[in-house]
Design an enzyme around this catalytic site. Structure first.
Site, short mmCIF file in Angstrom:
data_model
loop_
_atom_site.label_atom_id
_atom_site.label_comp_id
_atom_site.label_asym_id
_atom_site.label_seq_id
_atom_site.Cartn_x
_atom_site.Cartn_y
_atom_site.Cartn_z
N HIS A 22 0.85 -1.19 0.00
CA HIS A 22 0.00 0.00 0.00
C HIS A 22 0.89 1.24 0.00
O HIS A 22 1.96 1.24 0.61
CB HIS A 22 -0.91 0.01 1.23
N CYS A 34 -2.03 5.99 -4.22
CA CYS A 34 -2.78 4.75 -4.44
C CYS A 34 -3.75 4.92 -5.61
O CYS A 34 -3.83 4.06 -6.49
CB CYS A 34 -3.54 4.36 -3.18
#
Length: 112
Positions: A22, A34
């Site tokens: 992430h 992201c």
């Protein structure tokens, strides 16, 4: 951090790519890194499916944080050429994001 690993053959052709992790740039739902990486990757894969006309081997993590793409072994040369160009474009976009967000995205290439 998102780790993007590109696997290439000795002739530099792309065999597969894998995304793990992430970005952790911001809170979930507000993370621009992201969102950018996701848009680039899904856009490229959707373009491969529509424009090159085949379904790659895909594995997508249910909870996010994992994506795997692989070219099928038996693939028409013209479709492979189109898809290679589309994925090369994806890599250029990911490397552009990496330049500005080194702490959140790392793109590496392995020759196998």
């Amino acid at each position: 951090m998102i780790q993007a690993t590109i696997r290439r053959s000795h002739d530099k052709g792309i065999l597969s790519f894998e995304m793990t992790g992430h970005a952790n740039f911001a809170e979930h739902g507000q993370d621009l890194v992201c969102a950018g990486v996701t848009a680039v990757v899904f856009g490229a894969v959707n373009a491969v499916i529509v424009l090159a006309g085949f379904e790659p081997l895909l594995d997508i993590g249910e909870d996010g944080g994992y994506f795997y793409f692989e070219f099928p072994e038996s693939l028409d040369p013209e479709a492979r050429q189109k898809a290679q160009l589309l994925i090369e474009g994806m890599i250029v976009s990911l490397e552009t994001i990496e330049r500005d967000y080194k702490d959140n995205l790392r793109v590496t290439t392995n020759i196998i």
